[in-house]
Design a protein around this motif. Structure first.
Motif, PDB file in Angstrom:
ATOM      1  N   PHE A  97       0.799  -1.224   0.000  1.00  0.00           N
ATOM      2  CA  PHE A  97       0.000   0.000   0.000  1.00  0.00           C
ATOM      3  C   PHE A  97       0.840   1.285   0.000  1.00  0.00           C
ATOM      4  CE2 PHE A  97      -3.729  -2.338   2.280  1.00  0.00           C
ATOM      5  CZ  PHE A  97      -4.120  -2.895   1.070  1.00  0.00           C
ATOM      6  N   PRO A  98       1.790   1.458   0.943  1.00  0.00           N
ATOM      7  CA  PRO A  98       2.495   2.750   1.008  1.00  0.00           C
ATOM      8  C   PRO A  98       3.249   3.086  -0.272  1.00  0.00           C
ATOM      9  CG  PRO A  98       2.846   1.477   3.015  1.00  0.00           C
ATOM     10  CD  PRO A  98       2.205   0.553   2.034  1.00  0.00           C
ATOM     11  N   ARG A  99       3.943   2.109  -0.843  1.00  0.00           N
ATOM     12  CA  ARG A  99       4.767   2.369  -2.018  1.00  0.00           C
ATOM     13  C   ARG A  99       3.906   2.696  -3.238  1.00  0.00           C
ATOM     14  NH1 ARG A  99       8.143  -1.157  -5.319  1.00  0.00           N
ATOM     15  NH2 ARG A  99       6.890  -2.853  -4.499  1.00  0.00           N
ATOM     16  N   ILE A 100       2.796   1.959  -3.413  1.00  0.00           N
ATOM     17  CA  ILE A 100       1.908   2.205  -4.550  1.00  0.00           C
ATOM     18  C   ILE A 100       1.212   3.553  -4.391  1.00  0.00           C
ATOM     19  CG2 ILE A 100      -0.098   1.381  -5.816  1.00  0.00           C
ATOM     20  CD1 ILE A 100       2.351  -0.382  -6.151  1.00  0.00           C
ATOM     21  N   GLU A 101       0.795   3.863  -3.184  1.00  0.00           N
ATOM     22  CA  GLU A 101       0.135   5.148  -2.965  1.00  0.00           C
ATOM     23  C   GLU A 101       1.076   6.310  -3.267  1.00  0.00           C
ATOM     24  OE1 GLU A 101      -2.493   7.562   0.393  1.00  0.00           O
ATOM     25  OE2 GLU A 101      -1.491   5.680   0.928  1.00  0.00           O
ATOM     26  N   GLU A 102       2.307   6.188  -2.836  1.00  0.00           N
ATOM     27  CA  GLU A 102       3.279   7.258  -3.091  1.00  0.00           C
ATOM     28  C   GLU A 102       3.477   7.453  -4.592  1.00  0.00           C
ATOM     29  OE1 GLU A 102       7.942   8.448  -2.051  1.00  0.00           O
ATOM     30  OE2 GLU A 102       7.061   6.593  -1.252  1.00  0.00           O
ATOM     31  N   ALA A 103       3.564   6.346  -5.318  1.00  0.00           N
ATOM     32  CA  ALA A 103       3.752   6.437  -6.775  1.00  0.00           C
ATOM     33  C   ALA A 103       2.524   7.051  -7.454  1.00  0.00           C
ATOM     34  CB  ALA A 103       4.025   5.044  -7.347  1.00  0.00           C
ATOM     35  N   LEU A 104       1.354   6.659  -7.025  1.00  0.00           N
ATOM     36  CA  LEU A 104       0.123   7.214  -7.597  1.00  0.00           C
ATOM     37  C   LEU A 104       0.032   8.718  -7.363  1.00  0.00           C
ATOM     38  CD1 LEU A 104      -2.438   4.442  -6.621  1.00  0.00           C
ATOM     39  CD2 LEU A 104      -2.032   5.272  -8.948  1.00  0.00           C
ATOM     40  N   ARG A 105       0.333   9.139  -6.157  1.00  0.00           N
ATOM     41  CA  ARG A 105       0.250  10.565  -5.843  1.00  0.00           C
ATOM     42  C   ARG A 105       1.265  11.364  -6.664  1.00  0.00           C
ATOM     43  NH1 ARG A 105      -3.263  11.518  -1.974  1.00  0.00           N
ATOM     44  NH2 ARG A 105      -3.853   9.825  -0.551  1.00  0.00           N
ATOM     45  N   ALA A 106       2.451  10.816  -6.822  1.00  0.00           N
ATOM     46  CA  ALA A 106       3.473  11.507  -7.608  1.00  0.00           C
ATOM     47  C   ALA A 106       3.047  11.621  -9.073  1.00  0.00           C
ATOM     48  CB  ALA A 106       4.805  10.762  -7.504  1.00  0.00           C
ATOM     49  N   HIS A 107       2.453  10.562  -9.608  1.00  0.00           N
ATOM     50  CA  HIS A 107       2.082  10.556 -11.031  1.00  0.00           C
ATOM     51  C   HIS A 107       0.880  11.447 -11.311  1.00  0.00           C
ATOM     52  CE1 HIS A 107       1.650   9.126 -15.113  1.00  0.00           C
ATOM     53  NE2 HIS A 107       0.397   8.788 -14.872  1.00  0.00           N
ATOM     54  N   PHE A 108      -0.137  11.414 -10.433  1.00  0.00           N
ATOM     55  CA  PHE A 108      -1.389  12.110 -10.728  1.00  0.00           C
ATOM     56  C   PHE A 108      -1.464  13.530 -10.149  1.00  0.00           C
ATOM     57  CE2 PHE A 108      -2.767   7.808 -11.699  1.00  0.00           C
ATOM     58  CZ  PHE A 108      -3.600   8.012 -12.796  1.00  0.00           C
ATOM     59  N   ALA A 109      -0.532  13.896  -9.269  1.00  0.00           N
ATOM     60  CA  ALA A 109      -0.586  15.217  -8.641  1.00  0.00           C
ATOM     61  C   ALA A 109      -0.727  16.366  -9.641  1.00  0.00           C
ATOM     62  CB  ALA A 109       0.640  15.429  -7.752  1.00  0.00           C
ATOM     63  N   PRO A 110       0.002  16.361 -10.752  1.00  0.00           N
ATOM     64  CA  PRO A 110      -0.095  17.502 -11.682  1.00  0.00           C
ATOM     65  C   PRO A 110      -1.476  17.705 -12.301  1.00  0.00           C
ATOM     66  CG  PRO A 110       1.903  16.233 -12.102  1.00  0.00           C
ATOM     67  CD  PRO A 110       1.062  15.414 -11.161  1.00  0.00           C
ATOM     68  N   VAL A 111      -2.290  16.657 -12.364  1.00  0.00           N
ATOM     69  CA  VAL A 111      -3.589  16.804 -13.043  1.00  0.00           C
ATOM     70  C   VAL A 111      -4.771  16.863 -12.077  1.00  0.00           C
ATOM     71  CG1 VAL A 111      -2.782  15.727 -15.172  1.00  0.00           C
ATOM     72  CG2 VAL A 111      -3.827  14.298 -13.397  1.00  0.00           C
ATOM     73  N   LEU A 112      -4.581  16.479 -10.827  1.00  0.00           N
ATOM     74  CA  LEU A 112      -5.711  16.442  -9.898  1.00  0.00           C
ATOM     75  C   LEU A 112      -6.076  17.808  -9.336  1.00  0.00           C
ATOM     76  CD1 LEU A 112      -5.213  13.114  -7.914  1.00  0.00           C
ATOM     77  CD2 LEU A 112      -6.625  13.577  -9.930  1.00  0.00           C
ATOM     78  N   SER A 113      -5.251  18.796  -9.586  1.00  0.00           N
ATOM     79  CA  SER A 113      -5.582  20.151  -9.126  1.00  0.00           C
ATOM     80  C   SER A 113      -6.565  20.838 -10.075  1.00  0.00           C
ATOM     81  CB  SER A 113      -4.314  20.996  -9.012  1.00  0.00           C
ATOM     82  OG  SER A 113      -3.673  21.108 -10.270  1.00  0.00           O
ATOM     83  N   GLU A 114      -6.743  20.277 -11.269  1.00  0.00           N
ATOM     84  CA  GLU A 114      -7.640  20.869 -12.259  1.00  0.00           C
ATOM     85  C   GLU A 114      -9.053  20.302 -12.110  1.00  0.00           C
ATOM     86  OE1 GLU A 114      -6.753  23.315 -14.319  1.00  0.00           O
ATOM     87  OE2 GLU A 114      -4.809  23.250 -13.304  1.00  0.00           O
ATOM     88  N   PRO A 115     -10.083  21.128 -12.323  1.00  0.00           N
ATOM     89  CA  PRO A 115     -11.455  20.629 -12.239  1.00  0.00           C
ATOM     90  C   PRO A 115     -11.757  19.644 -13.371  1.00  0.00           C
ATOM     91  CG  PRO A 115     -11.423  22.869 -13.100  1.00  0.00           C
ATOM     92  CD  PRO A 115     -10.022  22.569 -12.642  1.00  0.00           C
ATOM     93  N   VAL A 116     -12.644  18.716 -13.094  1.00  0.00           N
ATOM     94  CA  VAL A 116     -13.051  17.727 -14.088  1.00  0.00           C
ATOM     95  C   VAL A 116     -14.530  17.925 -14.385  1.00  0.00           C
ATOM     96  CG1 VAL A 116     -13.331  15.263 -14.576  1.00  0.00           C
ATOM     97  CG2 VAL A 116     -11.320  16.065 -13.313  1.00  0.00           C
ATOM     98  N   ASP A 117     -14.841  18.142 -15.640  1.00  0.00           N
ATOM     99  CA  ASP A 117     -16.227  18.324 -16.051  1.00  0.00           C
ATOM    100  C   ASP A 117     -16.879  16.979 -16.339  1.00  0.00           C
ATOM    101  OD1 ASP A 117     -16.198  21.109 -15.904  1.00  0.00           O
ATOM    102  OD2 ASP A 117     -15.384  21.289 -17.930  1.00  0.00           O
ATOM    103  N   PHE A 118     -18.072  16.798 -15.823  1.00  0.00           N
ATOM    104  CA  PHE A 118     -18.877  15.615 -16.157  1.00  0.00           C
ATOM    105  C   PHE A 118     -19.816  16.074 -17.264  1.00  0.00           C
ATOM    106  CE2 PHE A 118     -20.220  11.445 -14.256  1.00  0.00           C
ATOM    107  CZ  PHE A 118     -21.107  11.114 -15.266  1.00  0.00           C
ATOM    108  N   SER A 119     -19.391  15.858 -18.499  1.00  0.00           N
ATOM    109  CA  SER A 119     -20.126  16.432 -19.630  1.00  0.00           C
ATOM    110  C   SER A 119     -20.482  15.428 -20.706  1.00  0.00           C
ATOM    111  CB  SER A 119     -19.302  17.570 -20.253  1.00  0.00           C
ATOM    112  OG  SER A 119     -18.032  17.087 -20.679  1.00  0.00           O
ATOM    113  N   ASN A 120     -20.264  14.136 -20.436  1.00  0.00           N
ATOM    114  CA  ASN A 120     -20.642  13.127 -21.421  1.00  0.00           C
ATOM    115  C   ASN A 120     -20.899  11.785 -20.747  1.00  0.00           C
ATOM    116  OD1 ASN A 120     -18.192  11.218 -21.569  1.00  0.00           O
ATOM    117  ND2 ASN A 120     -17.240  13.239 -21.741  1.00  0.00           N
ATOM    118  N   LEU A 121     -21.622  10.953 -21.455  1.00  0.00           N
ATOM    119  CA  LEU A 121     -21.777   9.545 -21.098  1.00  0.00           C
ATOM    120  C   LEU A 121     -21.000   8.748 -22.131  1.00  0.00           C
ATOM    121  CD1 LEU A 121     -25.603   9.382 -20.294  1.00  0.00           C
ATOM    122  CD2 LEU A 121     -23.708   9.709 -18.695  1.00  0.00           C
ATOM    123  N   ALA A 122     -20.248   7.753 -21.684  1.00  0.00           N
ATOM    124  CA  ALA A 122     -19.411   6.970 -22.587  1.00  0.00           C
ATOM    125  C   ALA A 122     -19.931   5.542 -22.676  1.00  0.00           C
ATOM    126  CB  ALA A 122     -17.962   6.963 -22.100  1.00  0.00           C
TER     127      ALA A 122
END
Length: 235
Positions: free
Chosen positions: A182-207
């Motif tokens: 858990f700790p190692r995977i969580e650290e990697a996930l946070r490092a990878h996704f941090a740059p994009v998670l600060s931006e808002p996400v629009d729910f504007s379509n159904l896929a």
């Protein structure tokens, strides 16, 4: 062939691109994507731990995978999906964050979103007529003995236990993990996704997702924009 109705951001969205790199596959093109180089976690380890979500693609489930009812055809479902999406108004999701969900990690909402819960329930109800009834074997594969009473009722009524009041928005990013990982995977996930998670996400379509044959990876078949066509043109 199986279908599913999900949420996933547009193909060029930074979150989509980040998820494609992490999972190793683009859910739109179906093509393999090189995993990121992250400190403390090898590329082969990322590939191993993302095997399950890679097959299903980057998504949040609204209507879980189903076989089309024998009395209906894909074209009718596509028409209904386009029409239905046009009756919905786009909205901005609360901020997403990395979280552990049992023994796997995914993206979840930082706070509840009643508008999303209502939409998810509406999708389940609206498109249930297109779903072929589950066979007894399919029900057994969902381990009904481990479900709560409401989840068991949902499984029989809607074909999936985690709908209606049991629905929780999440976008899976790993398969099951051992606790020591858990700790190692969580650290990697946070490092990878941090740059994009600060931006808002629009729910504007159904896929609409498709699995062309048993065991094949799910891929986006089509995106159905929410909102009236006239309003989208003005925007």
């Amino acid at each position: 062939m199986r279908y599913a109705i999900h949420f996933t951001p547009p193909s060029g969205d930074p979150l989509t691109l980040a998820a494609a790199g992490w999972l190793g596959r683009n859910v739109y093109s179906g093509e393999a994507v090189e995993h990121p180089a992250l400190r403390g976690l090898g590329v082969h380890e990322i590939a191993f731990h993302t095997a399950l979500p890679r097959r299903y693609g980057f998504h949040a489930t609204l209507k879980a995978p189903f076989h089309l009812h024998s009395d209906l055809v894909e074209a009718a479902m596509l028409r209904d999906l386009m029409r239905f999406a046009g009756t919905l108004e786009p909205f901005e999701l609360p901020r997403l964050e990395i979280a552990r969900l049992g023994d796997f990690f995914g993206l979840v909402l930082q706070r509840p979103c009643p508008e999303l819960d209502y939409l998810a329930a509406a999708v389940v109800q609206e498109f249930d007529a297109f779903r072929a009834p589950l066979t007894e074997a399919e029900i057994e594969r969902r381990n009904p003995e481990g479900l709560s009473a409401p989840q068991f009722a949902n499984l029989y009524r809607w074909g999936h236990p985690y709908v209606m009041d049991e629905f929780r928005f999440h976008m899976p990013l790993t398969g099951p993990l051992a606790p020591f990982e858990f700790p190692r995977i969580e650290e990697a996930l946070r490092a990878h996704f941090a740059p994009v998670l600060s931006e808002p996400v629009d729910f504007s379509n159904l896929a609409l997702f498709v699995e062309k044959e048993p065991g094949a990876p799910f891929q986006v078949h089509s995106l159905h924009p929410m909102g009236r066509i006239s309003a989208r043109k003005i925007a």
